[in-house]
Design a protein around this motif. Structure first.
Motif, short mmCIF file in Angstrom:
data_model
loop_
_atom_site.label_atom_id
_atom_site.label_comp_id
_atom_site.label_asym_id
_atom_site.label_seq_id
_atom_site.Cartn_x
_atom_site.Cartn_y
_atom_site.Cartn_z
N ARG A 113 0.85 -1.17 -0.27
CA ARG A 113 0.04 -0.02 -0.01
C ARG A 113 0.73 1.15 -0.01
O ARG A 113 1.16 2.01 0.99
CB ARG A 113 -0.90 -0.09 1.24
N PRO A 114 1.50 1.52 -1.23
CA PRO A 114 2.55 2.88 -0.89
C PRO A 114 1.68 4.18 -0.86
O PRO A 114 2.36 4.99 -0.19
CB PRO A 114 3.04 2.81 -2.37
N ARG A 115 0.55 4.29 -1.17
CA ARG A 115 -0.10 5.56 -0.78
C ARG A 115 -0.22 5.93 0.66
O ARG A 115 -0.01 6.74 1.02
CB ARG A 115 -1.41 5.69 -1.57
N VAL A 170 9.09 7.02 -4.59
CA VAL A 170 9.78 6.70 -5.58
C VAL A 170 9.14 5.51 -6.13
O VAL A 170 8.58 5.00 -7.53
CB VAL A 170 11.37 6.24 -5.34
N THR A 171 8.45 4.58 -5.25
CA THR A 171 7.75 3.34 -5.80
C THR A 171 6.26 3.77 -6.47
O THR A 171 6.11 3.12 -7.69
CB THR A 171 7.35 2.68 -4.48
N LEU A 172 5.75 5.03 -6.02
CA LEU A 172 4.58 5.40 -6.80
C LEU A 172 4.91 5.98 -8.13
O LEU A 172 4.28 5.78 -9.06
CB LEU A 172 4.11 6.24 -5.76
N ILE A 173 5.89 6.75 -8.20
CA ILE A 173 6.35 7.29 -9.47
C ILE A 173 6.68 5.99 -10.51
O ILE A 173 6.37 6.10 -11.82
CB ILE A 173 7.64 8.38 -9.37
N GLN A 174 7.53 5.35 -10.04
CA GLN A 174 7.90 3.84 -10.56
C GLN A 174 6.75 3.27 -11.37
O GLN A 174 6.64 2.49 -12.43
CB GLN A 174 8.76 2.92 -10.11
N ARG A 175 5.65 3.09 -10.57
CA ARG A 175 4.48 2.32 -10.95
C ARG A 175 3.67 3.04 -11.76
O ARG A 175 2.86 2.50 -12.76
CB ARG A 175 3.72 2.07 -9.67
N HIS A 176 3.75 4.35 -11.65
CA HIS A 176 2.51 5.16 -12.38
C HIS A 176 3.03 5.99 -13.47
O HIS A 176 2.24 6.58 -14.33
CB HIS A 176 1.65 5.97 -11.39
N ALA A 177 4.26 6.53 -13.48
CA ALA A 177 4.66 7.08 -14.73
C ALA A 177 5.02 6.25 -15.89
O ALA A 177 5.89 5.45 -15.58
CB ALA A 177 5.95 7.92 -14.36
N PRO A 178 4.45 6.87 -16.89
CA PRO A 178 4.98 5.65 -18.33
C PRO A 178 6.39 5.96 -18.38
O PRO A 178 6.95 6.66 -18.25
CB PRO A 178 4.10 6.39 -19.37
#
Length: 167
Positions: free
Chosen positions: A59-61, A106-114
């Motif tokens: 649950r990164p958020r 960083v985890t959120l950006i890696q998961r959601h940024a194309p």
């Protein structure tokens, strides 16, 4: 969300960097107390980042929000401390929250940024972080650490002067 949250967090950390020394003086910790506060902020960050591997993937958020809240609570605890031990604990908590939040962001950006724009998103995050930290650290007058603090803290161009307040 990770970029904006990181900027707000770094505003607090930058102010804490400037205010830690006069707070340590006020609490009787002197230069050793200041060194301890700085070391515990960094050490807490290392522990928070290490612990992130256990909790961020699910649950990164939620972890991001909780970690930034923990960091804010740690800074508030250090600010309101009546003794150096409480201030040291607050800085360790703040560092732990910050380290955990960095990994979650960083985890959120890696998961959601194309893939095509991910490097630019990270560059924007780094730029925003440097701006936020610089704004807080180069603030003309750092906020008083606590009411009645008999010191006046001024910061200009990265140089800090601490003087006793008159009257």
């Amino acid at each position: 969300m990770p970029v904006a949250a990181g900027m707000v967090s770094l505003l607090g950390i930058g102010i804490a960097d400037v205010a830690s020394y006069p707070l340590s003086l006020h609490l009787g910790g002197g230069a050793v107390g200041y060194g301890g506060m700085t070391a515990l902020l960094g050490g807490g960050g290392l522990l928070g980042a290490a612990a992130a591997g256990l909790v961020v993937q699910r649950r990164p958020r939620t972890v991001l929000a909780g970690a930034f809240l923990a960091g804010a609570i740690g800074l508030a605890l250090a600010t309101a401390a009546s003794g150096i031990a409480v201030a040291l604990a607050g800085m360790a908590i703040a560092g732990g929250g910050r380290g955990l939040a960095d990994v979650a962001a960083v985890t959120l950006i890696q998961r959601h940024a194309p893939d095509a724009v991910r490097s630019r998103v990270f560059a924007a995050q780094e730029g925003a972080a440097h701006i936020a930290f610089s704004v807080s650290a180069f603030n003309r007058r750092a906020p008083r650490v606590r009411r009645g603090l008999p010191l006046r803290v001024r910061c200009s161009g990265g140089c800090i002067s601490v003087r006793r307040r008159s009257g």
